[in-house]
Design an enzyme around this catalytic site. Structure first.
Site, PDB file in Angstrom:
ATOM      1  N   LYS A 174       0.564  -1.241  -0.086  1.00  0.00           N
ATOM      2  CA  LYS A 174       0.030   0.222  -0.077  1.00  0.00           C
ATOM      3  C   LYS A 174       0.784   1.169   0.051  1.00  0.00           C
ATOM      4  O   LYS A 174       1.665   1.547   0.922  1.00  0.00           O
ATOM      5  CB  LYS A 174      -1.015   0.057   1.354  1.00  0.00           C
ATOM      6  CG  LYS A 174      -1.640   1.282   1.397  1.00  0.00           C
ATOM      7  CD  LYS A 174      -2.714   1.219   2.435  1.00  0.00           C
ATOM      8  CE  LYS A 174      -3.680   2.457   2.486  1.00  0.00           C
ATOM      9  NZ  LYS A 174      -4.476   2.231   3.613  1.00  0.00           N
ATOM     10  N   LYS A 200      -2.100  -1.675  -3.755  1.00  0.00           N
ATOM     11  CA  LYS A 200      -3.119  -0.347  -3.895  1.00  0.00           C
ATOM     12  C   LYS A 200      -2.247   0.725  -3.913  1.00  0.00           C
ATOM     13  O   LYS A 200      -1.299   1.130  -3.337  1.00  0.00           O
ATOM     14  CB  LYS A 200      -3.610  -0.438  -2.385  1.00  0.00           C
ATOM     15  CG  LYS A 200      -4.722   0.598  -2.323  1.00  0.00           C
ATOM     16  CD  LYS A 200      -5.327   0.558  -1.011  1.00  0.00           C
ATOM     17  CE  LYS A 200      -5.886   1.752  -0.645  1.00  0.00           C
ATOM     18  NZ  LYS A 200      -6.664   1.839   0.808  1.00  0.00           N
TER      19      LYS A 200
HETATM   20  C1  PBG Z   1      -7.366   3.069   5.330  1.00  0.00           C
HETATM   21  C2  PBG Z   1      -7.864   3.094   3.782  1.00  0.00           C
HETATM   22  C3  PBG Z   1      -7.671   4.000   2.959  1.00  0.00           C
HETATM   23  C4  PBG Z   1      -8.163   3.526   1.603  1.00  0.00           C
HETATM   24  C5  PBG Z   1      -8.786   2.372   1.859  1.00  0.00           C
HETATM   25  N1  PBG Z   1      -8.297   2.009   3.322  1.00  0.00           N
HETATM   26  C6  PBG Z   1      -7.011   5.395   3.074  1.00  0.00           C
HETATM   27  C7  PBG Z   1      -5.805   5.703   3.287  1.00  0.00           C
HETATM   28  O1  PBG Z   1      -5.091   4.867   3.351  1.00  0.00           O
HETATM   29  O2  PBG Z   1      -5.558   6.828   3.509  1.00  0.00           O
HETATM   30  C8  PBG Z   1      -8.089   4.404   0.596  1.00  0.00           C
HETATM   31  C9  PBG Z   1      -9.183   3.858  -0.773  1.00  0.00           C
HETATM   32  C10 PBG Z   1      -9.434   4.681  -1.602  1.00  0.00           C
HETATM   33  O3  PBG Z   1      -8.769   5.838  -2.082  1.00  0.00           O
HETATM   34  O4  PBG Z   1     -10.343   4.349  -2.332  1.00  0.00           O
HETATM   35  N2  PBG Z   1      -8.321   2.714   6.113  1.00  0.00           N
END
Ligand code: PBG
Length: 321
Positions: free
Chosen positions: A193, A245
């Site tokens: 991520k 992601k």
């Molecule tokens: C954290 C989380 C995020 C997203 C999914 N889970 C936010 C982040 O890391 O700031 C982002 C998903 C998206 O942008 O569609 N709980």
């Protein structure tokens, strides 16, 4: 002369030789539910996406399943946030209550996934609890994740989405689940991520109170060797599915992960990817439906078996058309 065009001559031939097909069953719809809402509330930066009330969530989830999507990833927005993010742990907190709603409505007819992270519940907006100096306390956060995991499993989630990016989170959550009788609850680990600017609209959707950034726990988009290390660690700790992601800007990573491990690989087409296309389409600059299918095909071709996308229902309809 070689004539590759022969196999592109008619739609039927092209369909026959197509190497990649996206199926609705591989698509997971992320959904937002907000405490205290009586009507769904639109997310301005994500046209077509709403914060649901408990009631509208149930209805929309049933529709998504009827459209053929493979699963739902649920995010909760509490009406009160605090430093410890206790609303995420409380069995009466909005996310746990909504998991229960979906479990009773849908049973095992779909895969109910829940976001396992504190950021929607903390008043400072970070994914973990903070030390006095404002830095994220990794190991104290693991204690909260373990409690949150048991609460979500108790509520009826089939798969927990570990998105917080704390070291050791997969192992800590697996251990907590196993020792509470939840050996059968699966873990989808956000193994890779990135600290991405593409999450902007999501932070509107969950009314994030974050100031600053998450660069001390999310990854640097410049790195790939580091990502492979994270993936190996997560699989060793017990990840059942690993996720990359965002998706489209990181297709090289999706491919590398697919080649490196043998658990299913998921990719999350995030809020910013969605918003870009919707905004361009609203201006008449892109053919929305074609772009949706092209992006999903690309993510699948790169090696993702499962795709989390806000277009899951739209795509399911397009794929059936
Ligand atoms: C954290 C989380 C995020 C997203 C999914 N889970 C936010 C982040 O890391 O700031 C982002 C998903 C998206 O942008 O569609 N709980």
């Amino acid at each position: 002369m070689e004539r590759p065009r022969r196999l592109r001559r008619t739609a039927a031939i092209r369909r026959l030789v197509s190497e990649t097909r996206v199926h609705p069953a591989e698509l997971v719809l992320p959904m937002f539910v907000k405490e205290g809402l009586s009507e769904p509330h639109p997310v301005a930066s994500m046209p077509g996406v709403v914060q649901h009330s408990r009631e509208s969530l149930r209805k929309a989830a049933v529709e998504a399943v009827e459209a053929g999507v493979g699963g739902i990833m649920l995010f909760g927005i509490p009406s009160q946030k605090d430093a410890g993010g206790t609303g995420g742990i409380d069995p009466g907190g909005i996310l746990n209550v909504a998991i229960r709603d979906l479990a009773s409505e849908l049973g095992d007819s779909t895969v109910i996934m829940s976001d396992l992270c504190l950021d929607e519940f903390t008043d400072h907006g970070h994914c973990g609890v903070l030390r006095a100096d404002g830095t994220v306390d990794n190991d104290a956060t693991l204690v909260s994740y373990a409690e949150m995991a048991v609460a979500q499993a108790t509520a009826g989630a089939h798969v927990l989405g570990l998105s917080g990016m704390m070291d050791g989170q997969v192992g800590a959550v697996r251990k907590a689940l196993d020792s509470n009788g939840f050996q059968d609850v699966s873990l989808l680990a956000y193994a890779v991520k990135y600290a991405s600017a593409f999450y902007g609209p999501f932070r509107d959707a969950v009314e994030s109170s974050l100031e600053g950034d998450r660069r001390t726990y999310q990854q640097d988009s410049a790195n790939v060797r580091e990502s492979m290390r994270e993936v190996r660690l997560d699989v060793a700790e017990g990840a059942d599915i690993v996720l990359v992601k965002p998706a489209l800007p990181y297709l090289d990573i999706v491919t590398r992960v697919h080649e490196t491990v043998d658990v299913p690989v998921a990719a999350y087409q995030v809020s910013g990817e969605y918003a870009m296309v919707e905004a361009a389409a609203a201006n008449g600059w892109l053919d929305r439906d074609r772009v949706i299918l092209e992006t999903l095909t690309s993510i699948k071709r790169a090696g993702a078996q499962i795709i989390l996308t806000y277009w899951a229902v739209d795509a399911a309809h397009l794929l059936r058309a």
